[in-house]
Motif scaffolding. Structure first.
Motif, PDB file in Angstrom:
ATOM      1  N   ARG A 241      75.753  16.589 -66.649  1.00 13.62           N
ATOM      2  CA  ARG A 241      76.648  17.817 -66.574  1.00 13.62           C
ATOM      3  C   ARG A 241      76.178  18.981 -67.449  1.00 13.62           C
ATOM      4  O   ARG A 241      76.744  19.831 -67.948  1.00 13.62           O
ATOM      5  CB  ARG A 241      78.272  17.647 -66.784  1.00 13.62           C
TER       6      ARG A 241
ATOM      7  N   THR B 211      73.637  22.405 -67.261  1.00  9.07           N
ATOM      8  CA  THR B 211      72.800  23.294 -66.578  1.00  9.07           C
ATOM      9  C   THR B 211      71.477  23.382 -66.503  1.00  9.07           C
ATOM     10  O   THR B 211      70.838  22.993 -67.849  1.00  9.07           O
ATOM     11  CB  THR B 211      73.252  24.850 -66.487  1.00  9.07           C
TER      12      THR B 211
ATOM     13  N   LYS C  41      66.050  15.919 -62.496  1.00  9.91           N
ATOM     14  CA  LYS C  41      67.335  16.645 -61.852  1.00  9.91           C
ATOM     15  C   LYS C  41      68.398  15.656 -61.945  1.00  9.91           C
ATOM     16  O   LYS C  41      69.650  16.218 -62.582  1.00  9.91           O
ATOM     17  CB  LYS C  41      67.049  17.089 -60.641  1.00  9.91           C
TER      18      LYS C  41
ATOM     19  N   ARG D 275      69.766  15.354 -65.549  1.00  6.95           N
ATOM     20  CA  ARG D 275      70.432  16.516 -65.905  1.00  6.95           C
ATOM     21  C   ARG D 275      71.796  16.556 -65.445  1.00  6.95           C
ATOM     22  O   ARG D 275      72.757  16.833 -66.054  1.00  6.95           O
ATOM     23  CB  ARG D 275      69.673  17.679 -65.588  1.00  6.95           C
ATOM     24  N   GLU D 276      71.955  16.287 -64.121  1.00  4.16           N
ATOM     25  CA  GLU D 276      73.263  16.413 -63.633  1.00  4.16           C
ATOM     26  C   GLU D 276      74.331  15.398 -63.871  1.00  4.16           C
ATOM     27  O   GLU D 276      75.576  15.753 -64.168  1.00  4.16           O
ATOM     28  CB  GLU D 276      73.081  16.500 -61.935  1.00  4.16           C
TER      29      GLU D 276
END
Length: 277
Positions: A29, A31, A22, A25-26
């Motif tokens: 940027r 989804t 997570k 991934r964030e």
């Protein structure tokens, strides 16, 4: 199918991978849908990964490393640790020793050793045990067992010895087609240069001597050339490192080895049982 209950049973490495996936991934940027498309998975699969509802497969970890790993090797290192999480708790300490072993000498009396099982045999064996397991857990355990077999081709090659009670070769697991496939696989394994396979015949003991009556054992030589003994009675784990005790088990194993058929005789017996002669 992902289940919320998996979040509670997930091991430490699996939980860490969920968090890192997570975060990475964030940082990019992306989804969940976008990352899923890049990896070849659905957004739901990425969500299940990040919540811990579905542990990452080995294939997913490889793809995560390639797509969002940023060259750090985090997901690559996690592959071995996540695999350990999938093993039964009593097996984890031994699994780490096994993957680094210089040599492994096993004596088995009930079923084919896990390093030599076919996928179909392993699935029938695990799926037919008690208490019954969920389909997902069966899949995890079968995949973990198959992954162990990479040891047979590891560099440097370990030396693997297996002494197997003849009764194991007659015990049908799954069905006769699965059992024949398993016997053919044993034949193939026995022909590897780093594998020695011997059978302890059914009539051993008729003259009053049978060194294997106390049951199964594994002798492991570690990279620093110490020896340990591993046994697993009734799903309990015994890892023995005391030198005097290990020495006693080594002598017993040597006697079992001496009482077994020769490698050529053993291979011939398995070939006859498989209908290859």
């Amino acid at each position: 199918m992902a289940k919320a209950a998996n979040k509670e049973s997930a091991g430490g490495a699996t939980r860490l991978v969920s968090h890192l996936a997570k975060v990475f991934r964030e940082r990019e940027r992306l989804t969940q849908k976008e990352l899923g498309a890049m990896l070849g998975y659905s957004a739901a699969a990425i969500s299940a990964l990040e919540t811990g509802a579905q542990p990452a497969s080995d294939e997913m970890l490889i793809k995560l490393e390639a797509v969002i790993g940023d060259g750090l090797g985090v997901f690559e290192v996690a592959r071995e640790l996540v695999l350990l999480d999938k093993y039964p708790s009593q097996f984890k300490d031994y699994a780490m020793l096994e993957q680094r072993a210089v040599s492994i000498s096993s004596y088995v009396t009930l079923v084919i050793d896990g390093l030599f099982q076919t996928e179909a045999y392993a699935r029938a064996l695990i799926g037919g045990g008690y208490p019954p397991l969920s389909d997902q857990r069966i899949d995890e355990l079968v995949a973990a067992r198959m992954a162990r077999q990479a040891l047979l081709d590891r560099a440097p090659l370990p030396h693997i010895e297996l002494v197997i009670e003849e009764s194991v070769l007659h015990r049908v697991v799954g069905n006769r087609a699965i059992m024949r496939e398993q016997l053919l696989h044993l034949i193939s394994c026995a022909r590897r240069r780093n594998v020695t396979l011997q059978v302890l015949a059914l009539d051993k003991g008729r003259c009053g001597e049978h060194a294997g009556l106390y049951g199964e054992m594994k002798l492991v030589e570690t990279p620093d050339h110490t020896r340990v003994v591993y046994m697993e009675p009734q799903e309990e784990s015994l890892l023995i490192s005391h030198p005097a005790k290990v020495s006693g088990y080594c002598r017993r194993y040597a006697k079992i080895l001496a009482q077994a058929l020769s490698p050529d005789e053993s291979l011939g017996l398995i070939e006859r049982l498989a209908g290859e002669e």
